[in-house]
Design a protein around this motif. Structure first.
Motif, PDB file in Angstrom:
ATOM      1  N   THR A  86      27.898  47.687  45.924  1.00  0.00           N
ATOM      2  CA  THR A  86      26.493  48.113  45.892  1.00  0.00           C
ATOM      3  C   THR A  86      25.573  46.908  46.075  1.00  0.00           C
ATOM      4  N   ASN A  87      24.291  47.202  46.213  1.00  0.00           N
ATOM      5  CA  ASN A  87      23.313  46.116  46.279  1.00  0.00           C
ATOM      6  C   ASN A  87      23.284  45.322  44.971  1.00  0.00           C
ATOM      7  N   GLY A  88      23.603  45.960  43.862  1.00  0.00           N
ATOM      8  CA  GLY A  88      23.699  45.254  42.590  1.00  0.00           C
ATOM      9  C   GLY A  88      24.822  44.228  42.606  1.00  0.00           C
ATOM     10  N   HIS A  89      25.980  44.618  43.137  1.00  0.00           N
ATOM     11  CA  HIS A  89      27.091  43.672  43.279  1.00  0.00           C
ATOM     12  C   HIS A  89      26.673  42.500  44.177  1.00  0.00           C
ATOM     13  N   MET A  90      26.015  42.830  45.271  1.00  0.00           N
ATOM     14  CA  MET A  90      25.614  41.777  46.214  1.00  0.00           C
ATOM     15  C   MET A  90      24.621  40.809  45.577  1.00  0.00           C
ATOM     16  N   ASP A  91      23.743  41.319  44.725  1.00  0.00           N
ATOM     17  CA  ASP A  91      22.811  40.454  44.009  1.00  0.00           C
ATOM     18  C   ASP A  91      23.578  39.457  43.139  1.00  0.00           C
ATOM     19  N   ILE A  92      24.580  39.951  42.414  1.00  0.00           N
ATOM     20  CA  ILE A  92      25.386  39.060  41.565  1.00  0.00           C
ATOM     21  C   ILE A  92      26.158  38.058  42.423  1.00  0.00           C
ATOM     22  N   ILE A  93      26.727  38.509  43.534  1.00  0.00           N
ATOM     23  CA  ILE A  93      27.472  37.606  44.425  1.00  0.00           C
ATOM     24  C   ILE A  93      26.567  36.493  44.931  1.00  0.00           C
ATOM     25  N   GLN A  94      25.400  36.849  45.386  1.00  0.00           N
ATOM     26  CA  GLN A  94      24.491  35.840  45.931  1.00  0.00           C
ATOM     27  C   GLN A  94      24.071  34.842  44.848  1.00  0.00           C
ATOM     28  N   ARG A  95      23.743  35.323  43.676  1.00  0.00           N
ATOM     29  CA  ARG A  95      23.317  34.432  42.597  1.00  0.00           C
ATOM     30  C   ARG A  95      24.479  33.589  42.076  1.00  0.00           C
ATOM     31  N   ALA A  96      25.671  34.185  41.957  1.00  0.00           N
ATOM     32  CA  ALA A  96      26.848  33.452  41.485  1.00  0.00           C
ATOM     33  C   ALA A  96      27.233  32.347  42.465  1.00  0.00           C
ATOM     34  N   SER A  97      27.021  32.592  43.737  1.00  0.00           N
ATOM     35  CA  SER A  97      27.404  31.595  44.747  1.00  0.00           C
ATOM     36  C   SER A  97      26.585  30.314  44.624  1.00  0.00           C
ATOM     37  N   ARG A  98      25.460  30.374  43.928  1.00  0.00           N
ATOM     38  CA  ARG A  98      24.647  29.170  43.708  1.00  0.00           C
ATOM     39  C   ARG A  98      25.134  28.366  42.497  1.00  0.00           C
ATOM     40  N   LEU A  99      26.059  28.952  41.731  1.00  0.00           N
ATOM     41  CA  LEU A  99      26.512  28.309  40.498  1.00  0.00           C
ATOM     42  C   LEU A  99      27.882  27.649  40.613  1.00  0.00           C
ATOM     43  N   VAL A 100      28.613  27.964  41.675  1.00  0.00           N
ATOM     44  CA  VAL A 100      29.952  27.408  41.876  1.00  0.00           C
ATOM     45  C   VAL A 100      30.045  26.838  43.281  1.00  0.00           C
ATOM     46  N   ASP A 101      31.104  26.097  43.521  1.00  0.00           N
ATOM     47  CA  ASP A 101      31.321  25.540  44.859  1.00  0.00           C
ATOM     48  C   ASP A 101      32.019  26.536  45.782  1.00  0.00           C
ATOM     49  N   HIS A 102      32.852  27.366  45.178  1.00  0.00           N
ATOM     50  CA  HIS A 102      33.599  28.370  45.943  1.00  0.00           C
ATOM     51  C   HIS A 102      33.679  29.629  45.091  1.00  0.00           C
ATOM     52  N   LEU A 103      33.263  30.751  45.638  1.00  0.00           N
ATOM     53  CA  LEU A 103      33.289  32.019  44.916  1.00  0.00           C
ATOM     54  C   LEU A 103      34.318  32.938  45.556  1.00  0.00           C
TER      55      LEU A 103
END
Length: 182
Positions: free
Chosen positions: A17-34
């Motif tokens: 969902t768009n909710g999952h995508m929001d978390i993916i995009q934000r999480a990708s800023r916190l790690v080097d590889h997601l």
């Protein structure tokens, strides 16, 4: 040399969902590889096969204009902590939509910490615009002919429309698909 931070964002993603995508995009800023881990989890009776879910997640992740970490999508059918060790993750990322999610997620994080205290769990609150979105509601609304375009990408809406038309098994499937795609 700094250690590479690898995070795992696990879920069934049935559908993403768009909710999952929001978390993916934000999480990708916190790690080097997601790594987005798509759980096989047949016990949940998913609408889509694991391969279909992985493909949908990959399609949506590819469409991200991501300035963060590299993102990989992989299926897994093991204990989450075993998968995290396999991919050298140091953090599990979980999304929280509401207070009702917290108790379950808190218990799961505690169990995971007992299984492997070297891997942290990080919670990201859903953004205001996506905190009410769930895959279950998206499927229910879509199955009943409601407009789901505000909750999932156009690609996922198309996959859902096709699946619901096949489930309906009627000769008018193309009309149903077009209605859901509008």
């Amino acid at each position: 040399m700094a250690k590479r931070r690898i995070g795992v964002y696990p879920g069934t993603f049935d559908p993403i969902t768009n909710g999952h995508m929001d978390i993916i995009q934000r999480a990708s800023r916190l790690v080097d590889h997601l790594i987005v881990g798509v759980a096989r989890n047949a016990g949940k009776g998913p609408l889509f096969s694991t391969d279909e879910r992985v493909a949908m997640v990959r399609e949506d992740v590819t469409a991200l204009n991501n300035a963060g970490a590299s993102i990989e999508v992989r299926a897994f059918d093991t204990l989450l902590m075993h998968f995290a060790v396999e991919v050298n993750a140091t953090v599990i990322i979980r999304g929280l939509r509401a207070v009702s999610d917290f108790e379950y997620e808190f218990q799961m994080a505690g169990m995971n910490a007992r299984l492997n205290p070297k891997i942290e769990t990080m919670f990201l609150m859903a953004s205001e615009k996506s905190q009410f979105i769930s895959s279950r509601f998206v499927k229910e609304i879509g199955r009943l002919g409601g407009d789901i375009r505000g909750f999932v990408s156009g690609r996922v809406a198309d996959h859902l429309a096709e699946r619901f038309a096949l489930e309906a098994g009627n000769g008018d499937a193309s009309k149903q698909i077009q209605t859901l795609k509008q």
